[in-house]
Design an enzyme around this catalytic site. Structure first.
Site, mmCIF file in Angstrom:
data_model
loop_
_atom_site.group_PDB
_atom_site.id
_atom_site.type_symbol
_atom_site.label_atom_id
_atom_site.label_comp_id
_atom_site.label_asym_id
_atom_site.label_seq_id
_atom_site.Cartn_x
_atom_site.Cartn_y
_atom_site.Cartn_z
ATOM 1 N N CYS A 8 5.748 9.882 -0.108
ATOM 2 C CA CYS A 8 4.529 10.315 0.381
ATOM 3 C C CYS A 8 4.212 11.470 -0.824
ATOM 4 O O CYS A 8 4.898 12.136 -1.144
ATOM 5 C CB CYS A 8 4.880 11.469 1.557
ATOM 6 S SG CYS A 8 3.190 12.506 1.968
ATOM 7 N N ASN A 20 10.274 4.250 2.721
ATOM 8 C CA ASN A 20 10.238 3.798 4.096
ATOM 9 C C ASN A 20 11.638 3.086 4.161
ATOM 10 O O ASN A 20 12.231 2.701 3.453
ATOM 11 C CB ASN A 20 9.171 2.776 4.451
ATOM 12 C CG ASN A 20 7.717 3.592 4.115
ATOM 13 O OD1 ASN A 20 7.763 4.218 2.936
ATOM 14 N ND2 ASN A 20 6.974 3.208 4.919
ATOM 15 N N HIS A 57 6.833 4.396 12.246
ATOM 16 C CA HIS A 57 6.849 4.275 10.690
ATOM 17 C C HIS A 57 7.923 5.216 10.292
ATOM 18 O O HIS A 57 7.724 6.526 10.225
ATOM 19 C CB HIS A 57 5.366 4.723 10.240
ATOM 20 C CG HIS A 57 5.142 4.656 8.885
ATOM 21 N ND1 HIS A 57 4.668 3.726 8.170
ATOM 22 C CD2 HIS A 57 5.724 5.443 7.990
ATOM 23 C CE1 HIS A 57 4.698 4.079 6.774
ATOM 24 N NE2 HIS A 57 5.223 5.187 6.530
ATOM 25 N N ARG A 84 0.836 -1.239 -0.063
ATOM 26 C CA ARG A 84 0.062 0.049 -0.074
ATOM 27 C C ARG A 84 0.896 1.220 0.042
ATOM 28 O O ARG A 84 0.836 1.982 -0.949
ATOM 29 C CB ARG A 84 -1.010 0.083 1.110
ATOM 30 C CG ARG A 84 -2.230 1.006 1.284
ATOM 31 C CD ARG A 84 -1.815 2.277 1.263
ATOM 32 N NE ARG A 84 -1.284 2.801 2.616
ATOM 33 C CZ ARG A 84 -0.736 4.029 3.090
ATOM 34 N NH1 ARG A 84 -0.858 5.117 2.334
ATOM 35 N NH2 ARG A 84 -0.402 4.071 4.372
ATOM 36 N N ASP A 85 1.671 1.607 1.263
ATOM 37 C CA ASP A 85 2.317 2.762 1.238
ATOM 38 C C ASP A 85 3.446 2.817 0.162
ATOM 39 O O ASP A 85 3.785 3.987 -0.142
ATOM 40 C CB ASP A 85 2.841 2.924 2.405
ATOM 41 C CG ASP A 85 3.219 4.265 2.986
ATOM 42 O OD1 ASP A 85 2.719 5.246 2.555
ATOM 43 O OD2 ASP A 85 4.363 4.330 3.497
#
Length: 304
Positions: free
Chosen positions: A241, A250, A208, A16-17
């Site tokens: 982002c 990440n 996170h 997802r991210d």
């Protein structure tokens, strides 16, 4: 210095991210990656999000992804939702848990979801109410918890107050998001110390981290030494982002697992299988990913 914990849980957020920042990936490839991650031993996987397709095109078809994955007993497949309608769609797709997001800074929250922080909390209340009836746990991710690209430093007191507010309205747990990689070990220690003083110990908080400025694993180690036991990570270092300039991926799941295993901690993850997952993710997105262990291999792998 507190004794390090023996067990650390990892939520894999790459599907997802990570993928939401890439060109849209076919559903079958998203399913293939999620299945491989589950087979590697990850017990929590963020499998998709239920947002408008025009807002985040790479997450279109998340309902189909949830329908097609091979569900492994004991693995929790979670979904990000922006509102109560998204929560309803996630329930229909049989998500095991929900995540909601609100920023610690007003400017980033407006850029991200076009709402004030207060308006986001009001919407989270609606999600929590719906989820309670459906018996779905909800975690709130506080974005820009260690700094905002528009406002600069975020006061730890602001993060503590927002975390308390979210818990008061019924979210089950809190995760602190380093949305643009502005965290440093000192700032991680500052925020976790203030949370602890406010009655929220590090073991209760998820972290996170991004590796935008190369301090992702150092930040994770700082959090570990403070007692943290829950971390998000993204296979191969996928992520970023879309509303935060310069926010690269990440921390890579395989890099984090490699460090944890060498420290004698348990994750339940097969590192060699995880490296194969990172290589699969790289093939799927068609570009070189920033993960290091996927390239060099674990330190115990000897040259032939």
């Amino acid at each position: 210095m507190p004794e390090l914990l023996e067990r650390v849980s990892i939520r894999e957020v790459g599907p997802r991210d990570g993928l939401q920042n890439e060109a849209p990936v076919p559903v079958e490839d998203r399913v293939r990656l999620i299945n491989a991650l589950a087979a590697a031993g990850l017990s929590c996987i963020e499998a998709g999000s239920f947002v408008r397709a025009e807002a985040i095109p790479p997450m279109a078809g998340s309902d189909e992804v949830f329908a097609r994955i091979d569900r492994v007993p004991g693995v929790r497949y979670t979904a990000l939702v922006p509102n109560a309608k998204g929560a309803e769609l996630a329930l229909a797709a049989r998500a095991d848990a929900l995540e909601v997001v609100v920023s610690a800074s007003e400017t980033h929250n407006r850029k991200n979801v076009n709402r004030t922080v207060g308006e986001s909390v009001d919407e989270i209340v609606r999600v929590v109410t719906f989820a309670a009836d459906a018996r779905l746990p909800v975690e709130a991710v506080i974005s820009t918890a260690f700094g905002c690209p528009y406002e600069g430093d975020v006061e730890p007191a602001t993060v503590v107050a927002l975390a308390r507010r979210l818990l008061d309205v019924g979210v089950e747990s809190i995760c602190l998001g380093d949305t643009t990689g502005m965290a440093t070990p000192r700032r991680v220690d500052d925020v976790l110390t203030r949370l602890d003083q406010g009655g929220l110990g590090a073991p209760e908080i998820g972290l996170h981290f991004h590796d935008t400025r190369g301090s992702g694993l150092a930040n994770a180690l700082t959090a570990l030494r403070a007692g943290a036991r829950r971390f998000d990570a993204s296979i191969g270092g996928l992520g970023g982002c879309p509303y935060a300039p310069g926010a690269s991926g990440n921390i890579a799941t395989e890099d984090l697992v490699h460090m944890l295993h060498d420290m004698g901690m348990e994750t339940g993850v097969d590192l060699e299988a995880l490296i194969e997952c990172a290589l699969l993710a790289e093939r799927i997105v068609g570009r070189t990913l920033p993960g290091q262990v996927m390239r060099a291999g674990p330190r115990t792998r000897l040259a032939s």
